[in-house]
Design a protein around this motif. Structure first.
Motif, PDB file in Angstrom:
ATOM      1  N   SER A  83       0.806  -1.220   0.000  1.00 55.31           N
ATOM      2  CA  SER A  83       0.000   0.000   0.000  1.00 55.31           C
ATOM      3  C   SER A  83       0.839   1.271   0.000  1.00 55.31           C
ATOM      4  CB  SER A  83      -0.940   0.012   1.210  1.00 55.31           C
ATOM      5  OG  SER A  83      -0.198   0.087   2.421  1.00 55.31           O
ATOM      6  N   GLN A 112       4.325   3.666  -4.571  1.00 55.72           N
ATOM      7  CA  GLN A 112       3.740   4.768  -5.328  1.00 55.72           C
ATOM      8  C   GLN A 112       2.827   4.266  -6.450  1.00 55.72           C
ATOM      9  OE1 GLN A 112       4.001   8.119  -4.790  1.00 55.72           O
ATOM     10  NE2 GLN A 112       5.002   7.559  -2.859  1.00 55.72           N
ATOM     11  N   ASN A 113       1.909   5.142  -6.885  1.00 49.96           N
ATOM     12  CA  ASN A 113       0.954   4.759  -7.923  1.00 49.96           C
ATOM     13  C   ASN A 113       1.602   4.751  -9.311  1.00 49.96           C
ATOM     14  OD1 ASN A 113       1.106   7.445  -8.785  1.00 49.96           O
ATOM     15  ND2 ASN A 113      -0.659   8.062  -7.544  1.00 49.96           N
ATOM     16  N   ASN A 114       0.837   4.278 -10.284  1.00 49.76           N
ATOM     17  CA  ASN A 114       1.358   4.141 -11.651  1.00 49.76           C
ATOM     18  C   ASN A 114       1.853   5.461 -12.226  1.00 49.76           C
ATOM     19  OD1 ASN A 114       0.559   1.534 -11.334  1.00 49.76           O
ATOM     20  ND2 ASN A 114      -0.595   1.424 -13.249  1.00 49.76           N
ATOM     21  N   ASN A 115       1.175   6.569 -11.891  1.00 52.78           N
ATOM     22  CA  ASN A 115       1.587   7.871 -12.418  1.00 52.78           C
ATOM     23  C   ASN A 115       3.048   8.166 -12.094  1.00 52.78           C
ATOM     24  OD1 ASN A 115      -0.756   8.568 -13.677  1.00 52.78           O
ATOM     25  ND2 ASN A 115      -1.143  10.398 -12.457  1.00 52.78           N
ATOM     26  N   THR A 116       3.435   7.912 -10.855  1.00 59.92           N
ATOM     27  CA  THR A 116       4.809   8.191 -10.431  1.00 59.92           C
ATOM     28  C   THR A 116       5.793   7.345 -11.211  1.00 59.92           C
ATOM     29  OG1 THR A 116       4.072   8.764  -8.193  1.00 59.92           O
ATOM     30  CG2 THR A 116       6.393   8.164  -8.476  1.00 59.92           C
ATOM     31  N   ARG A 128       0.488  -5.238 -10.406  1.00 60.50           N
ATOM     32  CA  ARG A 128       0.470  -5.425  -8.957  1.00 60.50           C
ATOM     33  C   ARG A 128      -0.275  -6.692  -8.568  1.00 60.50           C
ATOM     34  NH1 ARG A 128       1.239  -0.272  -6.179  1.00 60.50           N
ATOM     35  NH2 ARG A 128       1.633   1.362  -7.726  1.00 60.50           N
TER      36      ARG A 128
END
Length: 542
Positions: free
Chosen positions: A496, A499-503, A515
């Motif tokens: 959790s 970092q998200n995909n954007n990063t 993931r």
């Protein structure tokens, strides 16, 4: 379980690099060691039987066949290394120990039951009461590995050795013993354990392998008799499983084991379509490569389909963004055509709209295998990198239909992708409003990710490595890091905080992230092996 399967599939790519070397060596060596071929190439004035150059090419050819002959050994060592979390060198050594150990145990069990190279020949079996067919089938169970008479388990013996080794090594490589025995602690303890475990594993294999071998023979028979339906299923499944990283598990048995069939070439039986084609490459008597090889279909989407999809995405992009779109499409297509790695372009549209991938690309991929088989295409390689041997032995190549099929696939992908993108307003690169999830890299951005540019720009490299570690939640959150051909495979304590995909896509140069709870696959491209080494060095891992 899914995480372990993905790690297993990725680790199998380690020994497979040797097959690339074998292909190059056999392709060059066989072309110039065969005097008939030398004369056909009008090089008889330079290469003559017995001279230095001829001897050199004979050596090169023999080295290529050496890889194929000892492939089970390389799988045992490579898989043990790849699946180990720590002390990988010791793990590779342990894999070799258990591989030789279990085959030695099988050899001893065979001798105890009066099964020797002499008593298991077809002639000896027929004299003892077997029918000719029964004798041939039974004789096929046996072979020799590194001088050890044992069961002919092909790469399965290496896979078994690697799996067993990794299970023992990962659990006991940090084992501490009392002070009097402390010398045998840690990875040395693993070497002792695998030497002992080789005994029960070898005994079990002695009793069960004949049944496994019979099952593999039945599976091989099903695949080879399933016709074009089986070919389509294989081709479609190969692409459909790519996003979760286990597509290698379908291809490996067919390419490298008897599941893909057997063929007698120049007095030696070769198993698996890839091994058979390499043997045909090196045979002066082979007139063509096998057609039903479950690989040639890739040529159609490597050279035709994916470039067509890329052109469609380029033309539907906003005019002001087209240069940026081209900057990511051109390198991705060159990677597919020249090297055969298709993930950069496939993930470009997979993460934007999975339906483009699963409803257009996957079915057309399956169909590509069917078409090349129907039209009897026989050729070595599915990318420019692997096709050089065809130039040296053009008489073995039958691929004129590709001149029609490749443009047809280009057109099919182009029109279907263009229609779907416009019809459903899919936000492929260059069509998104504002900052989309997929960053449009410039040409310089893309090149900066490659190894040679990273070495020239250490500050950028350091920023990226530090950024990857931070995006994974920091050093304390990282349990294990490995890589396959294009992906960084990471196991973390807490998914959790990653970092998200954007990063990953916009700031760290990734193509996307897959993931599965605390297990991640981060797609970087073919330079991932360098990134993985740099991240592990920064973390103090092996």
């Amino acid at each position: 379980m899914k995480e372990r399967i993905q790690a297993f599939a990725g680790s199998m790519m380690i020994p497979v690099i040797l097959l690339v070397v074998a292909g190059i060596f056999i392709g060059i060596g066989s072309a110039f060691a065969n005097m008939e071929n030398v004369e056909a190439l009008h090089l008889g004035w330079l290469i003559q039987e017995g001279n230095f150059l001829h001897g050199f090419f004979v050596i090169i050819n023999d080295l290529g066949f050496m890889v194929m002959r000892f492939l089970p050994v390389f799988f045992a060592v490579g898989l043990s290394y790849g699946l180990a979390r720590k002390e990988k060198g010791w793990a590779a050594f342990a894999g070799l120990v258990i591989f030789l150990g279990l085959n030695t145990v099988i050899n001893s069990m065979l001798a105890i039951h009066q099964l020797t190279p002499e008593t298991t020949t077809v002639e000896a079996l027929v004299e003892s009461g077997y029918s000719m067919l029964e004798a041939q089938n039974y004789n096929s169970l046996f072979g020799t590995v590194l001088g050890i008479f044992t069961y002919d388990m092909s790469i399965f013996s290496g896979l078994i050795a690697g799996i067993v080794t990794s299970m023992i090594h990962n659990r006991y490589c940090e084992k501490q013993l009392p002070n009097a025995l402390s010398f045998f602690s840690g990875p040395r303890y693993v070497i002792i354990l695998v030497s002992i475990v080789a005994v029960p594993v070898g005994i079990v294999l002695y009793y069960i392998w004949p049944y496994i071998g019979a099952g593999l023979a039945s599976l091989s028979n099903f695949i080879t008799t399933s016709g074009l339906i089986g070919t389509f299923v294989f081709g479609a499944a190969d692409r459909a499983l790519l996003p979760i990283g286990i597509h290698h598990l379908i291809a490996f048995p067919i390419e490298y084991t008897r599941v893909g069939g057997e063929m007698l070439i120049d007095g030696t039986v070769f198993e698996g379509v890839r091994n058979i084609m390499l043997a045909q490459m090196g045979s002066p008597d082979a007139s063509e490569y096998i057609v039903r090889n479950f690989t040639t279909g890739r040529i159609l989407f490597h050279f035709g389909g994916l470039p067509g999809a890329a052109l469609a995405m380029y033309l539907v992009a906003k005019k002001e963004n087209r240069k940026k779109v081209a900057s990511i499409m051109i390198p991705a297509i060159l990677t597919a055509v020249l090297i055969g790695v298709t993930e950069p372009i496939e993930y470009t549209f997979l993460f934007v709209q999975p339906l483009l991938y699963f409803l257009i690309h996957v079915p057309l991929s399956g169909l590509s295998y069917v078409l090349t088989e129907m039209l009897n295409v026989s050729i070595i390689g599915t990318a420019v990198r692997d096709m050089f041997p065809n130039l040296l032995q053009p008489d073995k190549v039958h691929a004129m239909s590709l001149l029609i099929l490749i443009p047809a696939y280009f057109a099919a992908y182009f029109f279907l992708f263009r229609w779907a993108i416009l019809k459903f307003n899919i936000k492929t690169p260059g069509r998104e409003e504002g900052e989309g999830i997929i960053k449009l890299f410039s040409k310089k951005d893309y090149k900066d990710q490659q190894d040679n540019e990273e070495s020239k720009n250490p500050d950028k490299k350091n920023d990226q490595i530090d950024g990857i570690i931070a995006a994974l939640g920091g050093k304390s959150n990282i349990i294990d890091i490995t890589n396959c051909a294009t992906r960084l495979r990471v196991k973390v304590k807490d998914g959790s905080v990653v970092q998200n995909n954007n990063t990953w896509v916009q700031s760290l140069g990734a193509k996307g992230v897959v993931r599965n709870d605390n297990a991640l696959q981060i797609i970087f491209g073919t330079h991932v092996i360098t990134l993985a080494a740099q991240v592990k060095e920064r973390l103090g891992m092996e």
